[in-house]
Design a protein around this motif. Structure first.
Motif, short mmCIF file in Angstrom:
data_model
loop_
_atom_site.label_atom_id
_atom_site.label_comp_id
_atom_site.label_asym_id
_atom_site.label_seq_id
_atom_site.Cartn_x
_atom_site.Cartn_y
_atom_site.Cartn_z
N ASN A 17 -102.25 -17.99 6.39
CA ASN A 17 -101.93 -17.73 8.21
C ASN A 17 -101.81 -16.24 7.90
N GLN A 18 -101.40 -15.76 9.31
CA GLN A 18 -101.23 -14.23 9.68
C GLN A 18 -100.41 -13.71 8.89
N SER A 19 -99.10 -14.14 8.35
CA SER A 19 -97.85 -13.79 7.59
C SER A 19 -98.54 -13.89 6.00
#
Length: 121
Positions: A17-19
């Motif tokens: 995911n984005q993190s």
């Protein structure tokens, strides 16, 4: 291995995911749209890793190579190794569950056969 609330194996997907946290898929359908997409991404990542390895070997065979080229190759090799290890982990988990299910089926079939023989005696 991770399981969802219904006891289904959570498939480790080949992206984050984005993190940067891993993404998982919960489904009983290995032919679902998202499962097929994950299979395609895995195939693309493995093809890319093969290409990176081939190019890195060619670069390392050169007698004179600059630091920038070596650093670039090293970064790409590390990325490819990370992706390949994620794919191997995901496939290994699914294989392990498949083998456990096959063992359960074999044990159940043996028990059913063995019990039916003994119940008639």
């Amino acid at each position: 291995m991770m399981f969802d609330a219904k006891g289904r194996l959570m498939r480790l997907l080949p992206w984050v995911n984005q993190s940067g946290a891993p993404c998982y898929l919960s489904t009983d359908d290995p032919d679902s749209r998202l499962s097929r997409l994950a299979d395609e991404v895995e195939a693309d990542l493995l093809d890319s890793a093969e290409y990176v390895l081939t190019e890195a070997r060619a670069l390392l065979a050169e007698t004179v190579v600059g630091e920038r080229e070596l650093r670039f190759a090293g970064v790409r090799l590390a990325e490819s190794l990370r992706d390949t290890l994620r794919i191997a982990t995901s496939r290994g988990e699914r294989l392990e569950v498949g083998l456990m299910l096959a063992e359960d089926d074999e044990t159940g079939a043996y028990a059913a056969e063995h019990c039916s023989r003994n119940s008639g005696a």
